[in-house]
Design a protein around this motif. Structure first.
Motif, PDB file in Angstrom:
ATOM      1  N   LEU A   7       0.878  -1.156   0.000  1.00  0.00           N
ATOM      2  CA  LEU A   7      -0.001   0.203   0.010  1.00  0.00           C
ATOM      3  C   LEU A   7       0.723   1.338  -0.006  1.00  0.00           C
ATOM      4  CD1 LEU A   7      -2.836  -0.961   2.481  1.00  0.00           C
ATOM      5  CD2 LEU A   7      -3.065  -0.899   0.021  1.00  0.00           C
ATOM      6  N   CYS A  23      -5.603  -1.461   8.187  1.00  0.00           N
ATOM      7  CA  CYS A  23      -5.453  -2.897   8.149  1.00  0.00           C
ATOM      8  C   CYS A  23      -6.192  -3.456   9.701  1.00  0.00           C
ATOM      9  CB  CYS A  23      -4.527  -3.659   8.065  1.00  0.00           C
ATOM     10  SG  CYS A  23      -3.818  -3.641   6.354  1.00  0.00           S
ATOM     11  N   VAL A  28      -9.415  -2.600   5.065  1.00  0.00           N
ATOM     12  CA  VAL A  28      -8.682  -3.125   4.073  1.00  0.00           C
ATOM     13  C   VAL A  28      -8.937  -4.630   3.740  1.00  0.00           C
ATOM     14  CG1 VAL A  28      -6.731  -3.527   2.860  1.00  0.00           C
ATOM     15  CG2 VAL A  28      -6.873  -1.452   4.296  1.00  0.00           C
ATOM     16  N   ILE A  49     -10.321  -0.660  -0.287  1.00  0.00           N
ATOM     17  CA  ILE A  49      -9.805   0.370   0.841  1.00  0.00           C
ATOM     18  C   ILE A  49     -10.914   1.163   1.155  1.00  0.00           C
ATOM     19  CG2 ILE A  49      -8.284   1.938   1.504  1.00  0.00           C
ATOM     20  CD1 ILE A  49      -6.354   0.793  -0.485  1.00  0.00           C
TER      21      ILE A  49
END
Length: 67
Positions: A7, A23, A28, A49
């Motif tokens: 990312l 995360c 995500v 996302i």
């Protein structure tokens, strides 16, 4: 390559620490499943996302060589 590093390297999220926070918060997903920051990203994975009211969906075409 780890998800948080991917990312950051792909510039979808500007900092690795911010990618880890996304995360951890469950924002995500890879291929429809919530992903931890340590998950390996592979070619043809679909990353989703969620940011405020928007959802960004991208397909991995290539893994960057550098971090």
């Amino acid at each position: 390559m780890r998800l948080d590093l991917f990312l950051k390297a792909s510039r979808l999220i500007l900092r690795r620490s911010l990618a880890q926070e996304f995360c951890d918060a469950g924002l995500v997903k890879i291929n429809g499943l919530k992903a931890k920051s340590s998950r390996e990203v592979k070619v043809n994975d679909e990353i989703e996302i969620k940011r405020s009211q928007r959802i960004l969906t991208v397909r991995v075409l290539q893994i960057p060589n550098n971090k």
